[in-house]
Design an enzyme around this catalytic site. Structure first.
Site, mmCIF file in Angstrom:
data_model
loop_
_atom_site.group_PDB
_atom_site.id
_atom_site.type_symbol
_atom_site.label_atom_id
_atom_site.label_comp_id
_atom_site.label_asym_id
_atom_site.label_seq_id
_atom_site.Cartn_x
_atom_site.Cartn_y
_atom_site.Cartn_z
ATOM 1 N N LYS A 107 -51.020 -5.170 46.574
ATOM 2 C CA LYS A 107 -52.116 -4.726 45.884
ATOM 3 C C LYS A 107 -51.845 -3.863 44.704
ATOM 4 O O LYS A 107 -50.683 -3.519 44.586
ATOM 5 C CB LYS A 107 -52.654 -3.667 46.994
ATOM 6 C CG LYS A 107 -54.224 -3.232 46.601
ATOM 7 C CD LYS A 107 -55.263 -4.187 47.101
ATOM 8 C CE LYS A 107 -56.426 -3.990 46.904
ATOM 9 N NZ LYS A 107 -57.441 -4.867 47.553
ATOM 10 N N GLY A 219 -72.648 1.535 49.493
ATOM 11 C CA GLY A 219 -72.110 0.814 48.514
ATOM 12 C C GLY A 219 -73.188 -0.125 47.837
ATOM 13 O O GLY A 219 -73.609 -0.670 49.102
ATOM 14 N N GLY A 221 -72.148 -2.508 45.563
ATOM 15 C CA GLY A 221 -71.316 -3.304 44.501
ATOM 16 C C GLY A 221 -71.534 -4.862 45.098
ATOM 17 O O GLY A 221 -72.147 -5.239 45.769
ATOM 18 N N ASN A 222 -70.067 -5.550 44.672
ATOM 19 C CA ASN A 222 -69.894 -6.859 45.028
ATOM 20 C C ASN A 222 -69.909 -7.062 46.413
ATOM 21 O O ASN A 222 -70.769 -8.112 46.946
ATOM 22 C CB ASN A 222 -68.558 -7.369 44.501
ATOM 23 C CG ASN A 222 -68.332 -8.796 44.993
ATOM 24 O OD1 ASN A 222 -67.650 -8.908 45.912
ATOM 25 N ND2 ASN A 222 -68.842 -9.531 44.348
HETATM 26 P P1 NAD Z 1 -67.567 -2.625 43.618
HETATM 27 O O1 NAD Z 1 -66.942 -1.724 42.479
HETATM 28 O O2 NAD Z 1 -68.273 -3.811 43.203
HETATM 29 O O3 NAD Z 1 -68.767 -1.837 44.146
HETATM 30 C C1 NAD Z 1 -68.523 -0.509 44.916
HETATM 31 C C2 NAD Z 1 -69.804 0.303 45.329
HETATM 32 O O4 NAD Z 1 -69.536 1.413 46.102
HETATM 33 C C3 NAD Z 1 -70.583 0.707 43.935
HETATM 34 O O5 NAD Z 1 -72.001 0.661 44.293
HETATM 35 C C4 NAD Z 1 -70.403 2.208 43.906
HETATM 36 O O6 NAD Z 1 -71.545 3.010 43.629
HETATM 37 C C5 NAD Z 1 -70.477 2.518 45.418
HETATM 38 N N1 NAD Z 1 -69.752 3.709 45.874
HETATM 39 C C6 NAD Z 1 -68.448 4.020 45.187
HETATM 40 N N2 NAD Z 1 -68.170 5.396 46.105
HETATM 41 C C7 NAD Z 1 -69.229 5.530 46.697
HETATM 42 C C8 NAD Z 1 -69.656 6.706 47.566
HETATM 43 N N3 NAD Z 1 -68.604 7.747 47.703
HETATM 44 N N4 NAD Z 1 -70.533 6.624 48.384
HETATM 45 C C9 NAD Z 1 -71.541 5.528 48.170
HETATM 46 N N5 NAD Z 1 -71.121 4.729 47.216
HETATM 47 C C10 NAD Z 1 -70.152 4.727 46.874
HETATM 48 O O7 NAD Z 1 -66.565 -2.756 44.762
HETATM 49 P P2 NAD Z 1 -66.628 -3.754 46.124
HETATM 50 O O8 NAD Z 1 -65.749 -4.978 45.245
HETATM 51 O O9 NAD Z 1 -67.772 -4.154 46.366
HETATM 52 O O10 NAD Z 1 -65.759 -3.312 46.959
HETATM 53 C C11 NAD Z 1 -66.144 -2.224 48.004
HETATM 54 C C12 NAD Z 1 -65.054 -2.152 48.951
HETATM 55 O O11 NAD Z 1 -64.642 -3.243 49.466
HETATM 56 C C13 NAD Z 1 -63.837 -1.498 48.683
HETATM 57 O O12 NAD Z 1 -63.070 -1.030 49.724
HETATM 58 C C14 NAD Z 1 -62.767 -2.871 48.381
HETATM 59 O O13 NAD Z 1 -61.345 -2.590 48.468
HETATM 60 C C15 NAD Z 1 -63.383 -3.666 49.488
HETATM 61 N N6 NAD Z 1 -63.228 -5.416 49.215
HETATM 62 C C16 NAD Z 1 -63.477 -5.833 48.328
HETATM 63 C C17 NAD Z 1 -63.385 -7.138 48.086
HETATM 64 C C18 NAD Z 1 -63.904 -7.891 47.103
HETATM 65 O O14 NAD Z 1 -63.941 -9.328 47.172
HETATM 66 N N7 NAD Z 1 -64.604 -7.278 45.971
HETATM 67 C C19 NAD Z 1 -62.657 -7.924 49.190
HETATM 68 C C20 NAD Z 1 -62.158 -7.327 50.061
HETATM 69 C C21 NAD Z 1 -62.454 -5.802 50.463
#
Ligand code: NAD
Length: 428
Positions: A107, A219, A221-222
């Site tokens: 990471k 959340g 996001g993605n």
């Molecule tokens: P992202 O940056 O696309 O989205 C994150 C979301 O969380 C946003 O909507 C943000 O506003 C929200 N957020 C942040 N802090 C917050 C809080 N305190 N309360 C409520 N909402 C909050 O990130 P992502 O890629 O969707 O990743 C989210 C999680 O999933 C992380 O833990 C990441 O490590 C994990 N993850 C992501 C992937 C991937 O492919 N994107 C893969 C495995 C794990």
């Protein structure tokens, strides 16, 4: 455990220790797997748009590569710490192992807030990150990917810098690239879809029809958006989502009793997944406090934001109606909150299984890069479904056979595979 005392690496080590005890691992194997194999700490100087220079602190942690090259995302976050990156690297090792792909765990991170950085400043961080670590990453040693607040454009800048320095074309050096530039169809959807594939399998086990269920997500996001997309395709209804508001420096939950409309919410969300609360109110959403997503009367909770969100302080507020928690985020539940959730008889799909879809698709991306032949989206998503369902079934069967909770069963399976690989190589 209070939020201030929380250290994700200690959580990761505690979870590992439990699996190590169940597996009766010897001392050397524990010492090897409790810690990263390699840690890189470095600085990235950037020429800011206003003419000043700023130095950013960055990391790459390679937890274990016994089963294949280290693999894991790079996170841009103002509160990033080396212990968060170490925990995330360790969880990546278990994640690639639980879905049985030939990769290890790593990471990376940069302490920065992209909300306050121009595109050019972000590009310099990406290129600077590669320049500092280029000798220690690559398609056969360690392959970065996107994570929180990094995206396909960041990955392409990184790959371009990598290829400029090394003088060749190595699309498999980084995954999560844009489609048409070595990226895989389905990568954007993969993590969220993978989470819902595991939810689908739990619902089958519990004999519940998806279209009779409701869910709440943390959340937007993605991970969360694509999880919601597939969940709605399955017939489920989302009653609440939450997101971070960067102006107010706190989170809000957005509730609609007739169900959240994904497309309309996406339209009022910024590039970082922050939902505009005033526009949401105009669209008829109740704007509630940040933790309200967790307190909803729904069947399914999906934390998909960050680590340390379900804690001993709020786990008791989870409604009696909740049957399933699928951890889309990495490390959203602290070990003591886990105990409360287990006492409520809630089915937990642990993070490194529930969100493994992203790394599975990253692996597919690398395979396609190496072949220089690209699959159609349907083919990628079908292969993703097979991998996720197989991994889920193996963990679920093992948990029933050995009377273990899903998290413990997933840990035992994955730690055992990694420990065996280390042993077979003669390391321990
Ligand atoms: P992202 O940056 O696309 O989205 C994150 C979301 O969380 C946003 O909507 C943000 O506003 C929200 N957020 C942040 N802090 C917050 C809080 N305190 N309360 C409520 N909402 C909050 O990130 P992502 O890629 O969707 O990743 C989210 C999680 O999933 C992380 O833990 C990441 O490590 C994990 N993850 C992501 C992937 C991937 O492919 N994107 C893969 C495995 C794990």
């Amino acid at each position: 455990m209070s939020k201030t005392a929380y250290n994700p690496f200690m959580t990761a080590q505690k979870q590992f220790d439990k699996a190590a005890d169940l597996l009766e691992l010897n001392e050397a194997t524990r010492d090897l797997l409790r810690n990263p194999m390699r840690e890189f700490h470095f600085t990235i100087p950037v020429h800011m748009d206003d003419g000043t220079r700023k130095v950013f602190i960055a990391y790459r942690i390679q937890h274990n590569d016994a089963r294949g090259p280290a693999k894991g995302g790079i996170r841009f976050h103002p509160q990033e710490t080396v212990d968060t990156v170490k925990a995330l690297a360790m969880w990546m090792t278990w994640k690639t192992s639980v879905v049985d792909i030939p990769l290890g765990g790593g990471k990376g991170g940069v302490i920065c807030d992209p909300h306050h950085l121009s595109a050019f400043e972000q590009e310099q961080i990406c290129r600077g990150w590669i320049r500092q670590i280029v000798k220690n990453i690559g398609p056969f040693s360690d392959i970065p990917a996107p994570d929180v607040m990094t995206n396909p454009q960041h990955m392409l800048w990184m790959l371009d810098e990598y290829e400029t320095i090394t003088g060749g074309k190595y699309p498999g050096a980084i995954t999560g690239k844009p489609i048409g530039m070595g990226g895989s169809q389905g990568r954007t959807e993969a993590t969220g879809y993978g989470t819902i594939i595991t939810v689908r399998e739990v619902l089958k086990e519990l004999n519940i029809k998806p279209d009779n269920t409701t869910a709440s997500f943390q959340g937007f996001g993605n991970v969360s958006r694509y999880a919601i997309e597939l969940y709605h395709k399955m017939g489920g209804k989302t009653l609440c989502v939450s997101s971070w508001d960067n102006n107010d420096n706190k989170s809000y939950s957005f509730h609609k009793k007739e169900g959240v409309n994904l497309e309309e919410l996406v339209e009022i969300t910024d590039a970082f997944g922050g939902i505009d609360k005033d526009k949401a109110k105009d669209l008829g959403y109740d704007v509630l406090h940040g933790e309200a997503w967790l307190e909803q009367n729904v069947d399914i909770l999906i934390p998909a934001a960050l680590e340390n969100q379900i804690t001993v302080d709020n786990a008791s507020k989870i409604s009696k109606q909740v049957r399933i928690i699928a951890e889309g985020a990495n490390g959203p539940t602290t070990p003591d909150a886990d105990i409360i959730i287990n006492s409520k008889n809630i089915f937990i799909v642990p993070d490194f299984l529930a969100n493994a879809g992203g790394v599975v698709c990253s692996y597919f991306e690398q395979v396609q890069n190496n072949m220089n032949y690209y699959w159609e989206k349907d083919e990628v998503l079908a292969k993703l479904d097979v991998k996720m369902t197989t991994a889920f079934t193996a963990v679920s069967d093992f948990s029933h056979q050995n009377n273990l909770k899903m998290r413990d069963a997933a840990y035992v399976i994955s730690v055992n595979r990694v420990a065996q690989a280390c042993h077979n190589r003669g390391w321990v």
